[in-house]
Write a protein that holds these residues in place. Structure first.
Motif, PDB file in Angstrom:
ATOM      1  N   CYS A 108      -8.279  -4.092   1.136  1.00 31.02           N
ATOM      2  CA  CYS A 108      -7.404  -2.957   0.853  1.00 31.02           C
ATOM      3  C   CYS A 108      -6.304  -3.387  -0.109  1.00 31.02           C
ATOM      4  O   CYS A 108      -6.167  -2.831  -1.187  1.00 31.02           O
ATOM      5  N   CYS A 109      -5.537  -4.417   0.262  1.00 34.89           N
ATOM      6  CA  CYS A 109      -4.432  -4.843  -0.614  1.00 34.89           C
ATOM      7  C   CYS A 109      -4.809  -6.067  -1.451  1.00 34.89           C
ATOM      8  O   CYS A 109      -4.025  -6.539  -2.268  1.00 34.89           O
ATOM      9  N   ASN A 110      -6.004  -6.573  -1.217  1.00 30.98           N
ATOM     10  CA  ASN A 110      -6.522  -7.703  -1.998  1.00 30.98           C
ATOM     11  C   ASN A 110      -5.826  -9.029  -1.736  1.00 30.98           C
ATOM     12  O   ASN A 110      -6.042  -9.990  -2.478  1.00 30.98           O
ATOM     13  N   GLU A 111      -4.986  -9.087  -0.717  1.00 30.83           N
ATOM     14  CA  GLU A 111      -4.352 -10.378  -0.443  1.00 30.83           C
ATOM     15  C   GLU A 111      -5.322 -11.305   0.277  1.00 30.83           C
ATOM     16  O   GLU A 111      -6.237 -10.867   0.972  1.00 30.83           O
ATOM     17  N   VAL A 112      -5.083 -12.596   0.075  1.00 24.58           N
ATOM     18  CA  VAL A 112      -5.940 -13.601   0.686  1.00 24.58           C
ATOM     19  C   VAL A 112      -5.067 -14.537   1.495  1.00 24.58           C
ATOM     20  O   VAL A 112      -4.106 -15.100   0.979  1.00 24.58           O
ATOM     21  N   GLN A 113      -5.381 -14.647   2.776  1.00 27.42           N
ATOM     22  CA  GLN A 113      -4.622 -15.547   3.627  1.00 27.42           C
ATOM     23  C   GLN A 113      -5.463 -16.780   3.929  1.00 27.42           C
ATOM     24  O   GLN A 113      -6.611 -16.660   4.336  1.00 27.42           O
ATOM     25  N   GLU A 114      -4.878 -17.929   3.720  1.00 21.59           N
ATOM     26  CA  GLU A 114      -5.596 -19.171   4.025  1.00 21.59           C
ATOM     27  C   GLU A 114      -5.239 -19.595   5.433  1.00 21.59           C
ATOM     28  O   GLU A 114      -4.073 -19.571   5.826  1.00 21.59           O
ATOM     29  N   CYS A 115      -6.241 -19.992   6.188  1.00 22.24           N
ATOM     30  CA  CYS A 115      -6.007 -20.419   7.560  1.00 22.24           C
ATOM     31  C   CYS A 115      -6.653 -21.773   7.798  1.00 22.24           C
ATOM     32  O   CYS A 115      -7.682 -22.088   7.215  1.00 22.24           O
ATOM     33  N   CYS A 149      -2.255  -3.185   6.175  1.00 21.75           N
ATOM     34  CA  CYS A 149      -3.094  -2.097   5.677  1.00 21.75           C
ATOM     35  C   CYS A 149      -3.642  -1.261   6.825  1.00 21.75           C
ATOM     36  O   CYS A 149      -3.775  -0.038   6.695  1.00 21.75           O
ATOM     37  N   LEU A 150      -3.933  -1.904   7.939  1.00 25.84           N
ATOM     38  CA  LEU A 150      -4.396  -1.154   9.109  1.00 25.84           C
ATOM     39  C   LEU A 150      -3.328  -0.163   9.552  1.00 25.84           C
ATOM     40  O   LEU A 150      -3.618   0.986   9.868  1.00 25.84           O
ATOM     41  N   LYS A 151      -2.079  -0.611   9.567  1.00 19.52           N
ATOM     42  CA  LYS A 151      -0.971   0.265   9.964  1.00 19.52           C
ATOM     43  C   LYS A 151      -0.849   1.463   9.034  1.00 19.52           C
ATOM     44  O   LYS A 151      -0.668   2.590   9.467  1.00 19.52           O
ATOM     45  N   LYS A 152      -0.928   1.180   7.750  1.00 18.22           N
ATOM     46  CA  LYS A 152      -0.733   2.236   6.748  1.00 18.22           C
ATOM     47  C   LYS A 152      -1.796   3.329   6.847  1.00 18.22           C
ATOM     48  O   LYS A 152      -1.526   4.480   6.561  1.00 18.22           O
ATOM     49  N   ASN A 153      -2.998   2.934   7.232  1.00 13.63           N
ATOM     50  CA  ASN A 153      -4.109   3.907   7.153  1.00 13.63           C
ATOM     51  C   ASN A 153      -4.527   4.520   8.492  1.00 13.63           C
ATOM     52  O   ASN A 153      -3.785   4.517   9.423  1.00 13.63           O
TER      53      ASN A 153
END
Lengths: 153, 153
Positions: A108-115, A149-153
Motif C-alpha cells: 500500500c505505502c511501499n515501505e520496506v521494513q527489515e527484520c 495502512c491497515l488503519k487507514k483503510n
DNA sequence: AAACAGTATGTTATACTATAACATTGCCGA
DNA sequence: TCGGCAATGTTATAGTATAACATACTGTTT
C-alpha cells in the motif's frame, strides 16, 4: 511504519555507519558510493536501479554499469539489500550484523521494513537440515499491508 | 534430490493433476498451456521464460507475451511457482494445497525442491504479527547445496 | 447455420533490468 | 615518477517482461 520521524537523521546515520565500516575494512567509500547510498536512504521504500541512475544524472550522467557496480559494492559490504520480488534495493538498517534478515513489504505505502529474528532463522535452518540441505543464502520477503495502512483503510 | 526416479511419471502426474484442476474450475487446459507445463516439468530444475519460448518454437514460434500469459495462467491456478531469486519457474508439486510453500535451491545441480512446513508458516505469521504486519504473500527461497551434491564434493 | 460474446492466442513494439568487454582515470606505494 | 591496482566511464548487447491492438477459437443464442 518506519521508526524514523526525522528522516534526514536516518540518512546521516546510514552514511556515518558506512563511513566507519569502509574505514575498518580499508575500502573506499567514494563520492559515487556515498551518493548512491544516500539516494537509497532518502527513499522510505525501495529504490529501482534505473531511478537511482536518473537521480544521479547531472554531474554524473551515470550509465547502468556504474549504478549496478555501485549497488554490488554496497551489497557485498552489507550496506544495502536487494529485494528480489521487486527488483529493487533498500538500505540495510543494521549493517555488520546483517545476517539472516528478512523483509516486510507494504504494497500500500511501499515501505520496506527489515527484520532480524533469530528464532525465524533457527526455524529455517532446522527445516533445511531436515531436508538434508545446506543453506547459504535465504531470500525471505513478505508482501502485505503494514499497520498504518491497515488503519487507514 | 528429487524423489521421482522415473521422471516421465512426474510429468504425466502433473499434467493429470492440471487436467483435473482445470476441469473442476471450468478452465481451459489448452494445448499451449499443457505444452508449457509439460516443458517445465521435464526440467528437474527451474525453467526460464525465454528457454520455454525457444522449446515451444516450431509449430508455435511463440513470442514473449504468449509465454508470459501462459505462465501467468499456470501461476494463478497454482500449477507453477515463480522463483524470484532466479527469474525462473518451477512446477508446483502439490497444486490445490499450495499455500505457504518455500523452495530449497541447489546452486550445484540447480534442482529446486518445494517444501511445505506448517510450523515454518506459523513462525512467519507470528513474526509478522509482532510487527503489526498483515501478510499476503511470502517469498521464501533458500539457496545452498543439496545432500547429493554435498556428498559428491 | 449465423450472429454474438467471451476467452485465448498472435503480433508488433517497447519498456525495464542487467552484464560483458574494453577504455580511461585516479589513488597509492615502491 | 613510475607501475599497479581499484574505480569509474563508455559502448554495446543480453535478458526479462508488458502494453496495445489484431485475429482466431469455443460455446451459446437466435
Amino acid at each position: 511504519m518506519h521508526a524514523c520521524h526525522e528522516h534526514a537523521t536516518c540518512v546521516e546515520e546510514a552514511l556515518g555507519a558506512a563511513d566507519r565500516i569502509c574505514a575498518e575494512r580499508e575500502l573506499r567509500f567514494t563520492d559515487l558510493r556515498r551518493r548512491v547510498l544516500s539516494l537509497i536512504w532518502e527513499n522510505h521504500g525501495s529504490s529501482k536501479a534505473y531511478d537511482i541512475m536518473e537521480k544521479l544524472g547531472g554531474d554524473y550522467s551515470a550509465k547502468p554499469p556504474t549504478v549496478y557496480r555501485t549497488l554490488d559494492f554496497l551489497q557485498e559490504n552489507g550496506l544495502v539489500h536487494k529485494i528480489n520480488s521487486l527488483n529493487a534495493y533498500v538500505g540495510c538498517s543494521h549493517p555488520l550484523k546483517h545476517k539472516d534478515c528478512f523483509f516486510l513489504i507494504c504494497s500500500c505505502c511501499n515501505e520496506v521494513q527489515e527484520c532480524c529474528a533469530s528464532h525465524v532463522a533457527d526455524t529455517l535452518r532446522d527445516m533445511a537440515g531436515k531436508n538434508k540441505f545446506s543453506p547459504r543464502h535465504t531470500t525471505l520477503e513478505i508482501e502485505g499491508e503494514c499497520q498504518d495502512c491497515l488503519k487507514k483503510n
